[in-house]
Design an enzyme around this catalytic site. Structure first.
Site, PDB file in Angstrom:
ATOM      1  CB  CYS A  45      17.102 -34.784 -21.505  1.00  0.00           C
ATOM      2  SG  CYS A  45      17.064 -33.021 -21.883  1.00  0.00           S
TER       3      CYS A  45
ATOM      4  CD  GLU B 205      21.235 -29.205 -18.719  1.00  0.00           C
ATOM      5  OE1 GLU B 205      21.330 -30.246 -18.075  1.00  0.00           O
ATOM      6  OE2 GLU B 205      20.255 -28.956 -19.441  1.00  0.00           O
TER       7      GLU B 205
ATOM      8  CG  HIS C 173      35.863 -32.276 -26.380  1.00  0.00           C
ATOM      9  ND1 HIS C 173      36.088 -30.993 -25.923  1.00  0.00           N
ATOM     10  CD2 HIS C 173      35.401 -32.160 -27.648  1.00  0.00           C
ATOM     11  CE1 HIS C 173      35.797 -30.140 -26.882  1.00  0.00           C
ATOM     12  NE2 HIS C 173      35.360 -30.809 -27.934  1.00  0.00           N
TER      13      HIS C 173
END
Length: 140
Positions: A23, A129, A71
């Site tokens: 991550c 997530e 985005h």
């Protein structure tokens, strides 16, 4: 106590600066924000009689939050070098700087606060997530 729940999703990237693991690299998620609002009573009159509120009012506000983050690269302030920032901006990438590490836990509290500031009474906010991994925030 009455509860109302809805959710929206958005796609964005993030990374966890200083994290030792996968991550720490920029990666994307299909984030889902799920909010539960509460109230001890229902509306007694008018169009919303028998409701906490109109689902569409809550959904619209939540969608505005999701649209803002959609985005984009979400990152913690001071975790990208200035030349990296300049290149990303010059190339037209959408960047969202936050004053905290963009974990699901921190985002759930952040979205909770935004909804509260907009006049909603959130019971909790859950941020997924992945379909199987989420974090929830509610005030204690």
């Amino acid at each position: 106590m009455y509860f109302l729940k809805t959710q929206v999703s958005f796609d964005s990237a993030h990374f966890l600066y200083g994290y030792e693991g996968k991550c720490s690299n920029i990666h994307g998620h299909r984030w889902t924000i799920e909010v539960t609002v509460k109230n001890a009573f229902l509306q007694r009159n008018g169009q919303q009689k028998g409701m906490i509120m109109d689902f569409s009012d809550l959904k619209k506000s939540l969608q505005l939050i999701a649209d803002h983050y959609d985005h984009a690269l979400i990152y913690e302030k001071n975790t990208l070098k200035s030349d990296t920032m300049e290149c990303l901006k010059r190339d037209g990438f959408r960047l969202i700087e936050l004053p905290f590490r963009p974990t699901a836990e921190n985002l759930s509290r952040h979205f909770f606060t935004i909804l509260k500031e907009r006049g909603f009474r959130p019971h909790n906010v859950t941020v997924y997530e992945t379909p199987d991994n989420c974090a929830m925030y509610e005030e204690g």
